[in-house]
Design an enzyme around this catalytic site. Structure first.
Site, PDB file in Angstrom:
ATOM      1  N   ASP A  37       0.871  -1.155   0.000  1.00 19.94           N
ATOM      2  CA  ASP A  37       0.000   0.000   0.000  1.00 19.94           C
ATOM      3  C   ASP A  37       0.921   1.222   0.000  1.00 19.94           C
ATOM      4  O   ASP A  37       2.118   1.103   0.258  1.00 19.94           O
ATOM      5  CB  ASP A  37      -0.833  -0.070   1.284  1.00 19.94           C
ATOM      6  CG  ASP A  37      -1.726   1.117   1.439  1.00 19.94           C
ATOM      7  OD1 ASP A  37      -2.300   1.544   0.428  1.00 19.94           O
ATOM      8  OD2 ASP A  37      -1.856   1.608   2.566  1.00 19.94           O
ATOM      9  N   LYS A  38       0.403   2.379  -0.323  1.00 18.94           N
ATOM     10  CA  LYS A  38       1.289   3.544  -0.312  1.00 18.94           C
ATOM     11  C   LYS A  38       1.114   4.363   0.964  1.00 18.94           C
ATOM     12  O   LYS A  38       2.005   4.438   1.787  1.00 18.94           O
ATOM     13  CB  LYS A  38       1.023   4.434  -1.533  1.00 18.94           C
ATOM     14  CG  LYS A  38       1.984   5.595  -1.621  1.00 18.94           C
ATOM     15  CD  LYS A  38       1.745   6.439  -2.847  1.00 18.94           C
ATOM     16  CE  LYS A  38       0.499   7.297  -2.720  1.00 18.94           C
ATOM     17  NZ  LYS A  38       0.631   8.339  -1.731  1.00 18.94           N
TER      18      LYS A  38
ATOM     19  N   GLY B 279      -4.756   3.698  -3.552  1.00 19.68           N
ATOM     20  CA  GLY B 279      -6.011   4.336  -3.920  1.00 19.68           C
ATOM     21  C   GLY B 279      -5.790   5.745  -4.434  1.00 19.68           C
ATOM     22  O   GLY B 279      -6.698   6.394  -4.914  1.00 19.68           O
TER      23      GLY B 279
ATOM     24  N   LYS C 220      -7.283  -4.963  -4.978  1.00 17.04           N
ATOM     25  CA  LYS C 220      -6.010  -5.301  -4.353  1.00 17.04           C
ATOM     26  C   LYS C 220      -5.954  -6.796  -4.080  1.00 17.04           C
ATOM     27  O   LYS C 220      -4.949  -7.461  -4.380  1.00 17.04           O
ATOM     28  CB  LYS C 220      -5.849  -4.545  -3.027  1.00 17.04           C
ATOM     29  CG  LYS C 220      -5.569  -3.073  -3.182  1.00 17.04           C
ATOM     30  CD  LYS C 220      -5.326  -2.428  -1.816  1.00 17.04           C
ATOM     31  CE  LYS C 220      -5.014  -0.954  -1.965  1.00 17.04           C
ATOM     32  NZ  LYS C 220      -4.639  -0.326  -0.699  1.00 17.04           N
TER      33      LYS C 220
END
Lengths: 1107, 334
Positions: A381-382, A637, A733
């Site tokens: 994830d970022k 996202g 995801k």
């Protein structure tokens, strides 16, 4: 299916719904034994051992005392059963504590104290401040005149902020006394585990008026395990109780994950089982033939002429029992034991403690540490994972004017400050939206400072920034927001909140300006959710430019917009909104639709840019893990530009010309298809040149690709080391993880938020970051760490060591079992193939559970390379990834070794102890001693680092062998009486043992040395470099001999499975600056070459542990 | 292997090294074990180590091998295989009938020469081949309890099929092992004089005191229809029946020697020995050989060249490895 809850009428519900007795227990006192045994015996290995143990009860066929199998079997079962029982007992205790907690309820109009477990559906429960909520309640009253209360839901979703909950409109304002007598019915769905949804209706019975159905949402509920905060009291009707609460339903035992290694061990066990059956059949037939021809002549054996009908089966069954030790009974226990120790090492690791928060890393799943060493893909994830998720407002663009561009901080931009000071209307409106278009709750700390409780970090950043720009949102009094701007106090009344959802990508509030009575729609959201809907005539070019510019800097952007609503427009819409909010089905969708009606014709005020700093050590971690051959995918996202910027800044992708970023986009199927094919074509060509190629895809295109071009995408996924997927939903995801898993890759998913939970649960290994977005991800994960950078240590140190250790331990377990079994088989050839056991029961039992399992257990402390070396040369992880240390061919090596050792022990024993010395007990002890000595030397030779514990276990075990046998030799009734004393006095015993040890270990040492020196694996090379003193040599210096191998084995590399070698395609090289950094002094060295060489040489050296 | 004692130290800059005091009590406590940082000796296979190990092994093993071989050579062994020689020529095609018959004369005489001087004690062994004392039916067929104590006389469950007489009386000692007791006897004459073969102390002392009861007397032994081997003197307790005790220490191999007795006088070289053998025991049905062996003993036991040869072989191999690796190291270090 619906549930009707009659308020204040517990009698009617008593029989239909369960009481509030929470039970997390798996067993009861009565069913513990059968249920636990049943569970244990559903495993194949255990069934096998039980069958063997039962067969041994038949004296005709058992070669040894049944105790030699029953003993270990019962021991093993007792260990796992008592572990289960202990866990269950603890669960029982905590349940009991929760169940017996005293709560205030209203029963038949009277308030009384009862135990929590006696609450029934329909009971009215009273809570006081800081009480824990005992079951799921629908609020009917609070101390707050507005009907609000605050709850903390951290136990439920890990979010630590306070959430507002409101009394439904129908109950609002009912007098406290009347609440005791309230009657009504709540129509709600059957229990489910969705903690964000509660679509229900309530109707109160007269005299509490109104015949209207009042809609209920999750906002009107307080759920089990939450805490009531900042509210004097609250009361509610129990709707779900006991194990049927939202929390109870979401509880559940997750599917156990099986590591690749476990699967391999199972496979090998199966192979051994087949081998065993073959051996048994061959020996069984041979035995029967011998019996019919030879044994009849051996008169002293006195075979009866006519045997029973099952006579033919007796000898094969005897051999089955003799050979049953081939499958080591101790392996599962040993593995469980060492695995929990691996997990403990992770928990204990000082270097993985987040120094800011003091949170240590934690392994929730203790069974999959080896998989960490075999990771091939990391999906990350970022926000919050790579970045700190600490949002700071940095820049903004208000009606075309950029602030903060000079010094990078809008707060210090004098232009903005002066604009604020002189009250420029655009800026004021902008600040107003920043301050009040949110769901933030201001609270006051003890010293009077204003603290904001915000659900999203972005909102927190905006409100704080607004406050620093003198637009201070200082109080929320029910629906009235009080804002102070340059010492004027402005009041706004919130009429409606149009909440943020990830689909809408924007949120709005409708407020009434109390100064002039204007109704305003204030909105903020992603650019593509705002800019297309601006009022006709407004130029958005400026804003688009700003968004792009900010995104390039890796900043998160939000567009702020507003619109004045006309009174009648609002009234009309308000009705629709209310209606949508009370629908029972598809409420979310309906609400979104209604929101759409009003959210248009905005006047855009400006763009905010919020910085989310990278976490410490992220680029280094990615670089190191990338070098270790792990591929990274970023799933976020966020929008494409931001994602790419972050990716660039953390070494995720390399900038041109070294790197190349291909993009898959398009709005329609055809466009996407064409784009995908183009990317695929480029990918296929590029492997010839060492270039970093990555692709980027957004959620929309991804959806199309996943639905229609799955095959092409899979190929792309295999070809590409790096990918960025933007704007993806949680389920996408998870789908991507699924896709990589289906290509037989080991995946690790790391994330921090609730939107990562599905991905984390789907992946082979889920890692959660216990960050600011709560603990939801960390709870669902197998491992939780404080920071992304700990991933490096988790994989390279813990994962790698775990893999190496388990690889040794499991193969060794088979080795030692096969060793003793082969000796038994050889002995059967000189004992008339009758199934006599050379070893006595005591020796057999102790051999597997004691003599040979203790030394190998300390291999959990073994380190082939030091941690620093591994960190400096992460490429070495390749051995684990490709399963070089445990696979059929290494196993064949161990198999051969045990065969060789069995021959050595057997031949030497029967020759040294021939003729007058051939007494059975003595021969048996000589052979056993030979095995014990050999296995001690084998463990010693395979140990790379000896700590004091290893010395103790290996040599102490050897001593213990003699001590135990001396004890047995001192018991007159044992078969071994005096044997060991007798043997130890004979010089020939010691001579025989040393001969066995030398003959068994000499060739192995020679082969190992030869391989180590002349065909070294990368691991060996590093070991040499590490331990022969001086600074660790750079990889360049070890080039020459690697090259010679390359020549020798180039033909071998073809045999590598294709999808495996793709992990180490030349294309997977690192960017040059990365390499330079790792080599420090700047040795000219091309990593690409060494990588390909590694892949070649490693196929050759995969057998390095064989002999 | 350079004995390099090193402590794996913390891996660099990251993380909080050492016990930095934080409020969180969950923070793990520092210890060398939990951090996997116990001081460790990390040997690797350096040429020096490996070559010296092999050289050392070779240097140690070859002398031991020579000593063992010397000891084994010093043992004087006189084997005399008599199974075929003791069959009268008319029965040579039907040895089994001869041995099974109760009427034939089983006495057999032979002479042989002492080749080398034999110092006392000289052990007299009988050697059987192709005899499976380790057969599963056979090894299990005894009752330790019954042998040990009188009270366990009835404890014959494991002894089938030689557990009880047809009328249900327990056989003492029961089981196939005892039933098949070896019953050839030997007499040796030197220069016309009987040489005393001592039958005392041929069994293990521990067996006589702990495994075979002094109050257990043979009973119903060899009384059934099938006669196996030797009969026992019913007036001597089992602890005194040394032949039985020796026999019941079953052999693990199908070729084995058992002690028959000891000769306490020296035998000179070139002395003629005349043997009188009572050839009773049936090995003819399965083609087993019977050999009488006179042997002296040294520290290594009886004559057995295997250990010596194996030591020399392994020692030689080690030296060979050492030399090979040395040469390889000199010419092509890696």
């Amino acid at each position: 299916m619906k549930r009707y809850v009659y308020i204040n009428d517990e009698e009617s519900a008593r029989d239909i719904y369960c009481d509030n007795c929470i039970s997390n227990r798996k067993y009861t006192l009565l069913n513990f034994l059968p249920k636990n045994l049943w569970e244990q015996f559903s495993r194949f290995m255990n069934q096998y051992f039980l069958l063997i143990a039962c067969l041994q009860l038949w004296p005709l066929i058992t070669p040894v005392n049944p105790a030699s199998t029953w003993g270990p079997l019962i021991f093993i079962f007792a260990v796992s059963a008592s572990k289960e029982a202990w866990d269950d007992y603890n669960r029982y205790l905590s349940d009991k504590k929760a169940n017996e907690k005293e709560v205030w309820v209203v029963s038949k109009g009277i308030k009384k104290h009862i135990q929590s477990q006696d609450i029934h559906v329909g009971t009215i429960v009273w809570l006081r401040e800081n009480d824990e909520v005992p079951c799921d309640l629908v609020l009917i009253g609070t101390s707050d005149p507005q009907g609000l209360c605050y709850i903390e839901t951290s136990a439920l979703d890990g979010e630590t902020d306070l959430k507002t909950r409101a009394v439904p409109s129908a109950c609002n304002g009912i007098d406290v006394e009347l609440l005791h007598k309230i009657k009504g019915v709540i129509e709600c769905p059957n229990p489910d585990k969705d903690i964000r949804r509660f679509d229900a209706n309530m109707r109160l019975f007269p005299p509490f008026i109104d015949n209207d159905v009042c809609p209920l949402t999750i906002k009107n509920t307080i759920l089990q395990s939450c805490y009531l905060r900042n509210t004097e009291w609250a009361c509610g009707v129990a709707v779900y109780t006991g194990n049927e609460t939202k929390l109870g339903m979401s509880r559940g035992i997750p599917e156990p994950k099986l590591t690749a290694m476990d699967a391999m061990i199972d496979k090998l066990t199966g192979a051994i089982f087949v081998f065993q059956i073959v051996v048994v059949m061959v020996l069984g037939i041979a035995g029967n033939v011998w019996k019919d021809t030879e044994a009849k002549k051996q008169w002293y054996v006195l075979y009866p002429n006519e045997g029973p009908w099952f006579e033919l089966l007796v000898i094969p069954l005897r051999f089955e029992l003799l050979c049953s030790i081939m499958i080591p009974i101790s392996i599962k226990v040993s593995l469980d034991l060492v695995k929990s120790l691996y997990a403990k090492f992770i928990d204990w690791d000082d270097q993985m403690v987040d120094s800011e928060t003091g949170i240590p890393s934690h392994a929730t799943n203790t069974a999959i540490s080896e998989d960490l060493g075999q990771v091939e893909y990391i999906l990350t994830d970022k926000t919050g994972t790579l970045t700190e998720n600490k949002m700071i407002f940095k820049r903004c663009c208000i009606s075309g004017i950029f602030y903060g561009n000079e010094n990078g901080d809008a707060m210090k931009d004098t232009e903005l400050l002066s604009a604020v000071a002189c009250g420029s209307p655009d800026v004021v409106r902008f600040l107003t939206v920043m301050a009040i278009c949110n769901t933030v709750i201001p609270t006051r700390s003890k010293i009077g400072d204003i603290l904001y409780k915000a659900q999203s970090q972005d909102e927190d950043a905006l409100v704080n920034a607004a406050a620093r720009l003198h637009m201070v949102f200082f109080n929320k009094n029910g629906n009235i927001l009080e804002v102070k701007f340059n010492s004027t106090i402005l009041n706004y009344e919130i009429l409606d909140t149009l909440e943020f959802t990830s689909d809408r990508k924007r949120m709005s509030v409708v407020v009434k300006d109390c100064q002039n009575g204007n109704i305003l729609l204030l909105s903020k959201g992603a650019d593509e959710a705002i800019l297309p809907f601006v009022r006709a005539g407004q130029q958005t070019r400026n804003f688009i430019e700003a968004v792009e510019q900010y995104a390039h800097l890796g900043l998160r952007t939000l567009c702020l917009a507003w619109r004045e609503l006309k009174e009648d427009e609002y009234q009309q819409w308000s009705l629709m909104f209310k209606e949508a909010n009370s629908t029972l089905v598809d409420r979310e969708w309906r609400v979104a639709e209604v929101c759409q009606i009003i959210e248009h014709d905005w006047e855009v005020l400006g763009v905010t840019a919020i910085e989310d700093r990278l976490q410490d050590g992220v680029p280094e971690t990615i670089e190191t893990l990338r070098k270790a051959g792990i591929n990274f995918w970023m799933l976020t996202g966020d929008k494409q530009n931001t994602a790419i910027q972050i990716a660039l800044s953390c070494n995720f992708i390399s900038p041109e010309p070294k790197g190349q970023l291909l993009s898959i986009d398009g709005k329609t199927k055809d466009e996407v298809c064409r784009s995908l094919e183009r990317v695929l074509l480029t990918m296929r060509i590029t492997p010839s040149e060492p270039k970093d190629v990555a692709f980027v895809v957004d959620g929309w295109a991804l959806e199309i690709v996943l639905n229609h071009y799955r095959k092409a995408f899979t190929e792309l996924a295999i070809l590409s080391r790096t990918a960025i997927c933007c704007r993806v939903t949680p389920s996408q995801k998870a789908q991507l993880v699924e896709l990589l898993k289906s290509c037989d890759y080991r995946t690790l998913a790391i994330g921090d938020g609730g939107n990562d939970v599905r991905m984390i649960q789907t992946a082979d290994i889920g890692v959660g970051i216990s960050g600011r977005e709560g603990l939801q991800a960390a709870r669902a994960a197998d491992y939780s760490v404080g920071k992304f950078r700990f991933l490096k240590r988790l994989i390279l140190v813990h994962g790698r060591y775990s893999y190496n250790r388990t690889a040794f331990l499991s193969q060794y377990s088979f080795y030692k079992s096969l060793l003793i079994c082969f000796i038994q088989i050889f002995f059967s050839f000189i004992s008339g193939v009758s199934g006599t056991s050379l070893f006595n029961s005591v020796s057999l039992m102790a051999y597997n559970v004691f003599y040979t399992s203790v030394p190998v257990l300390v291999s959990v402390l073994d380190k082939d390379l030091s941690e620093e070396t591994v960190m400096q040369h992460p490429q070495i992880l390749f051995y684990c990834q490709a399963g070089r240390l445990l696979n059929p061919s290494t196993f064949a090596g161990w198999f051969g070794r045990s065969l060789f050792h069995a021959i050595v022990v057997f031949v030497i024993t029967i020759h040294a102890y021939a003729s007058e010395k051939s007494e059975t007990e003595e021969v048996s002890m000589v052979a056993l001693s030979g095995c014990i000595w050999l296995q001690a030397f084998v463990v010693a030779m395979e140990t790379n680092s000896f700590t004091i514990l290893q010395h103790l276990a290996i040599w102490g075990n050897l001593a213990a062998f003699y001590i135990i046998n001396f004890i047995f030799s001192a018991i007159p009734s044992s078969g071994m009486y005096t044997i060991m004393f007798r043997l130890c006095q004979q010089p020939s015993y010691w001579i025989t043992i040393f001969l066995t040890a030398a003959a068994g270990m000499g060739p192995i040492l020679a082969i190992k040395y030869f391989r180590f020196t002349y065909r070294p694996s990368k691991i060996n090379t590093l070991q040499q470099a590490e331990r022969l003193g001086g600074p660790i040599l750079s990889l360049a210096t070890i080039e020459p001999q690697s090259r010679s191998i390359e020549k020798d084995v180039s033909s071998l590399s073809i045999t590598q499975p294709k999808n495996r070698s793709s992990v180490y395609e030349p294309l997977l090289s690192d960017s040059p600056n990365a390499t330079r950094r790792s080599l420090g002094a700047g040795t000219p060295f091309d990593f690409f070459q060494s990588a390909s060489r590694l892949s070649l040489s490693s196929s050759y050296t995969r057998n390095c542990k064989d002999n | 292997m350079p004995p390099e004692t090193s402590t794996s130290s913390a891996g660099g800059k990251e993380g909080s090294s050492g016990p930095s005091s934080k409020k969180n009590s969950k923070k793990p406590k520092y210890s060398k074990f939990s951090q996997q940082e116990l001081p460790a000796w990390k040997p690797i296979l350096t040429p020096g180590w490996v070559i010296s190990i092999f050289a050392f092994t070779g240097i140690i093993f070859i002398p031991i091998g020579l000593a063992s071989l010397y000891a084994s050579e010093k043992v004087v062994e006189l084997p005399f295989q008599y199974d075929q020689k003791c069959i009268p020529s008319e029965y040579s095609n039907n040895a089994e009938a001869y041995i099974k018959s109760t009427t034939t004369n089983k006495t057999c005489t032979a002479t042989f020469k002492v080749e080398k001087t034999m110092k006392s004690p000289i052990y007299v062994y009988y050697q059987l081949t192709n005899y499976f004392q380790n057969h599963r039916r056979y090894v299990k067929s005894k009752s330790e309890d019954q042998l040990r104590q009188k009270s366990a006389e009835e404890d014959t469950d494991d002894c089938k099929p030689e557990a009880r007489t047809p009328d249900g009386q327990p056989i003492v000692p029961c089981g196939l092992i005892a039933w098949s007791l070896f019953n050839d006897t030997y007499k040796i004459k030197v220069k016309g004089k009987h040489l005393k073969i001592s039958k005392k102390n041929i069994a293990w002392q521990s067996d006589q005191t702990k495994k075979f009861g002094s109050d257990v007397y043979p009973k119903n032994f060899q009384a059934g229809g099938l006669i196996g081997g030797a009969k026992l003197n019913e007036s001597i307790p089992l602890s005194g029946q040394e032949d039985l005790i020796v026999w019941m220490r079953t052999a693990a191999l199908s070729t084995f020697r058992k002690l028959y007795g000891k000769i306490e006088t020296d035998l000179e070289a070139n002395e003629e020995l005349s043997l009188v053998i009572e050839n009773n025991y049936n090995t003819y049905s399965f083609g087993g050989k019977k050999t009488l062996v006179l042997s002296t003993a040294t520290w290594i036991g009886g004559k057995n060249d295997f250990l010596g040869l194996a030591y020399i072989f392994i020692g030689g191999l080690s030296l060979f490895f050492a030399v090979c690796f040395l040469l390889m190291y000199l010419f092509k270090p890696r």
